[in-house]
Each structure stands twice: as structure tokens, then as C-alpha cells.
Design an enzyme around this catalytic site. Sequence first.
Site, PDB file in Angstrom:
ATOM      1  N   HIS A  16      35.767  -6.767 -24.288  1.00 18.38           N
ATOM      2  CA  HIS A  16      33.981  -8.010 -23.996  1.00 18.38           C
ATOM      3  C   HIS A  16      34.907  -8.913 -24.934  1.00 18.38           C
ATOM      4  O   HIS A  16      34.925  -8.972 -26.032  1.00 18.38           O
ATOM      5  CB  HIS A  16      33.145  -7.655 -24.354  1.00 18.38           C
ATOM      6  N   HIS A  18      36.484 -13.896 -25.194  1.00 20.57           N
ATOM      7  CA  HIS A  18      35.942 -14.789 -24.180  1.00 20.57           C
ATOM      8  C   HIS A  18      37.433 -15.376 -24.954  1.00 20.57           C
ATOM      9  O   HIS A  18      37.765 -16.560 -26.218  1.00 20.57           O
ATOM     10  CB  HIS A  18      35.207 -15.965 -24.728  1.00 20.57           C
ATOM     11  N   ARG A  20      38.683 -18.057 -23.389  1.00 21.14           N
ATOM     12  CA  ARG A  20      39.115 -19.695 -22.880  1.00 21.14           C
ATOM     13  C   ARG A  20      40.446 -19.427 -22.250  1.00 21.14           C
ATOM     14  O   ARG A  20      41.218 -18.931 -21.489  1.00 21.14           O
ATOM     15  CB  ARG A  20      39.193 -20.379 -24.283  1.00 21.14           C
ATOM     16  N   ASN A  44      34.169 -16.506 -17.418  1.00 19.74           N
ATOM     17  CA  ASN A  44      33.338 -17.849 -17.589  1.00 19.74           C
ATOM     18  C   ASN A  44      33.807 -19.066 -18.064  1.00 19.74           C
ATOM     19  O   ASN A  44      33.438 -19.841 -19.405  1.00 19.74           O
ATOM     20  CB  ASN A  44      32.285 -17.237 -18.587  1.00 19.74           C
ATOM     21  N   LYS A 102      31.368  -9.103 -13.518  1.00 17.82           N
ATOM     22  CA  LYS A 102      30.426  -9.679 -14.638  1.00 17.82           C
ATOM     23  C   LYS A 102      29.729 -10.578 -14.040  1.00 17.82           C
ATOM     24  O   LYS A 102      29.606 -11.062 -13.156  1.00 17.82           O
ATOM     25  CB  LYS A 102      30.754 -10.724 -15.842  1.00 17.82           C
ATOM     26  N   HIS A 139      24.973  -9.590 -18.174  1.00 17.97           N
ATOM     27  CA  HIS A 139      24.833 -10.492 -19.429  1.00 17.97           C
ATOM     28  C   HIS A 139      23.120  -9.795 -19.650  1.00 17.97           C
ATOM     29  O   HIS A 139      22.909 -10.722 -18.724  1.00 17.97           O
ATOM     30  CB  HIS A 139      24.859 -11.329 -19.802  1.00 17.97           C
ATOM     31  N   HIS A 177      27.293  -6.322 -24.986  1.00 19.41           N
ATOM     32  CA  HIS A 177      26.759  -6.871 -26.164  1.00 19.41           C
ATOM     33  C   HIS A 177      25.643  -6.396 -26.669  1.00 19.41           C
ATOM     34  O   HIS A 177      24.182  -7.687 -26.588  1.00 19.41           O
ATOM     35  CB  HIS A 177      26.627  -8.338 -26.904  1.00 19.41           C
ATOM     36  N   LEU A 222      24.556 -15.551 -28.005  1.00 20.13           N
ATOM     37  CA  LEU A 222      23.315 -15.089 -27.356  1.00 20.13           C
ATOM     38  C   LEU A 222      24.614 -13.636 -26.586  1.00 20.13           C
ATOM     39  O   LEU A 222      25.501 -14.541 -26.237  1.00 20.13           O
ATOM     40  CB  LEU A 222      23.074 -15.925 -26.095  1.00 20.13           C
ATOM     41  N   ASP A 250      32.662  -9.589 -27.898  1.00 19.04           N
ATOM     42  CA  ASP A 250      32.477 -10.992 -27.727  1.00 19.04           C
ATOM     43  C   ASP A 250      32.849 -12.137 -28.403  1.00 19.04           C
ATOM     44  O   ASP A 250      32.461 -12.835 -28.810  1.00 19.04           O
ATOM     45  CB  ASP A 250      30.571 -10.583 -27.929  1.00 19.04           C
ATOM     46  N   HIS A 254      33.800 -21.998 -29.817  1.00 10.25           N
ATOM     47  CA  HIS A 254      33.897 -22.905 -29.821  1.00 10.25           C
ATOM     48  C   HIS A 254      33.990 -24.115 -30.804  1.00 10.25           C
ATOM     49  O   HIS A 254      34.633 -24.165 -32.372  1.00 10.25           O
ATOM     50  CB  HIS A 254      32.149 -22.911 -29.530  1.00 10.25           C
ATOM     51  N   ALA A 266      26.767 -21.490 -27.968  1.00 14.91           N
ATOM     52  CA  ALA A 266      25.962 -20.196 -28.662  1.00 14.91           C
ATOM     53  C   ALA A 266      27.826 -19.529 -28.755  1.00 14.91           C
ATOM     54  O   ALA A 266      27.971 -19.468 -27.761  1.00 14.91           O
ATOM     55  CB  ALA A 266      25.305 -19.461 -27.689  1.00 14.91           C
TER      56      ALA A 266
END
Length: 348
Positions: A16, A18, A20, A44, A102, A139, A177, A222, A250, A254, A266
Amino acid sequence: MTETKQITLHRPDDWHVHLRDGQMMQAVLPFTAKQFGRAIVMPNLADPVATSQQAVAYRERIYATLPEGVKFEPLMTAYLTDNTDAKDLAAGFKHGVFCAAKLYPAGATTNSASGVTDIEKLSAVLECMEDIGMPLLVHGEVTDPDIDLFDREHVFIDRVMKPTLNRHQGLKVVFEHITTSAAVDFVRSQGPRIGATITAHHLMINRTDIFKGGIRPHLYCLPVAKREQHRLALREAATSGESQFFLGTDTAPHAISAKEAACGCAGIFTAPAAVELYAQVFDEEHALDKFEAFASLNGPKFYGLAPNAETITLIREAWVVPDSVAVGDGTLVLPFKAGETLNWRLSD
Ligand code: DOR
Ligand code: ZN
């Protein structure tokens, strides 16, 4: 008892992540690719990866961003919406574009506005996924504003997870998660068709840490961290060696400016020290003998893949997590445990 000085294990995977896009991906991908053989890539993006064509293009951008000579396989996921085309999903799965799909309940988290408004709308899609053996990654939080933020995972189990699993008896599901003892118990009660990822940060912090001495925006993610009793339940599950529980960081970078804001984003950026953070937890729990199962074996087994052939070695050696990571556009990202000393290091 003599102290373990180093451990060697099959190269882990991150189930899992991200990654980007653009300059942010350029800054964060090397950390994930250095440690992990494969990673389940979350869809996402600001413009979600909802079709197989978008996934092919995103995968190409990931490969183009990989540092020279680094071997790493991104496993792509489809972002489910109310309008997902089951045919495109199935074709993407068949041709090895998609590894899983997902489910973001609409409004649950970052870039989830185009997520699913009502799971009933996905019935045909889930039936198709069940038929072809395509895993559903969830999620697991309700979005009902009347439900307390800290109860949203627990309530999701009864309102959405149970009915969905009942209706789709053959569907493979990853409860992503997990943050509560209720989720641990639920996963165990369902047997091997359901797996769960556990992040390093949820093994390390509880909800009180988010407010220690003042508000700590870099510990906000989150699902939000829960009470200590839940952190302990997650530690017990992760270090149990049971095949339903596996590693998923996860890691969710950011810009510092987006975290330290009146309404901060988050996400916790664990990629710079991911394997080392988990190793520390397993060491603290006197469960280093179970680390390889959690990090390198249980995930592939769930997804029907072979473990990575190569190995990595972790050495008991102090090192300091970087203070920040620079993104090409001049912004900075703050790693989890920035500036703190960890006692396991990935050997080069
Ligand atoms: O904390 C989180 N950050 N949770 C999510 O579900 C999404 C993620 C992100 O994309 O930033
Ligand atoms: Zn995530």
C-alpha cells in the site's frame, strides 16, 4: 540471550503506497524502490487512475522516474467510482495492467471525491471481480458525518464490510491500514480470503501522540491513530506471523506547507525509513523471527505471487532519519521520525 546483530530476509514488498506523480514522485519513489521489490500503487491521484488506459500511462511514468539500475515493479490498482466499467476492469486485470481495485468511500480521504457513494452501486463490478479473482482493496471508514472520527473504522465493519463479504462470498478483500482491535478480530474471523495491511506508524503511535505538547500535524493520517489498546492489538497481529496480516506502509507524502496549515492534509510519509521502522517494532516485540512472514511472504501469498527471489539485510546500527526531503519544485516533505535515531539500518 545474545542480541541479534543482523537479519537477512527475502526482499519485502509494500502492499500500500502513494507514489504521487510528477516532481513529488521523483522525490519519493527512490525510497520505496530502494527497499521494496514491488508495491501496490494507490490510484488516488488528483486525476484518479480509474481506467486501464490511465493505469498503463501512470505505470509508464513510474518506470520513467525510477533511478537507473533499480529493479522495482509497480503493481497498479483501479480507482473504483460509481461508474466503473466492469469490462475495462476485467480486461485490465486479465492483461496484467491491474493487480487489484481500490474502494474509496466518497469523501473518506485525500482525493476521494470521485469515490463510491454507495457500495450497492458496485454490485455488478464486485460480482465480476469475484468471478475473475481480482482483489478488492478497501479504505474501511464510513463517511457519515454523525459518526465520530475515531469510530469510523469500527462502524464500517458492520455497515459495509460484513454485508459486502456476505453478498460476495468468493470476493478477495484487503482491509487496508487497519487501526482497531475490532478490525484485527474481524479479519481473523473471516479466514484467508481476507487480508489486512498494517502501517508502521499505526504500530508506533496512538491518538495521544498526535496532541503531545501541542498539535502534531505530521502525525495526522486517515484512518487516524486510535487509543493505545488498539496500537497494542495491531502489534500483536503484525508480529503473530499469521498470514492474513502483511506490510503496507500507506506512505503518503504531502508538502510541509500542506500539512502545517489551518486545515492540514492527512498522510504520514514513512518511505525514507519504512523497513527499518517495522524492524524496530518487531525487535521491540521480540518477534524478529516473524518479520520475514509479515514483510516478505504473507503479502505475495495473498496475491498469489512468489516471494521476491533477492534478499535484503538489516543491520543493528544507529542512523538518523533525514530532517526533510526536497521536492524539485522547492517544497519540502517531512519524514516520519525526522531527525530521530533508529537502531536498524538497511545495508547497501
Ligand atoms: O492519511 C492518508 N493519506 N490516508 C489516506 O487514505 C490517503 C492518504 C493520501 O493520499 O494522502
Ligand atoms: Zn493510503
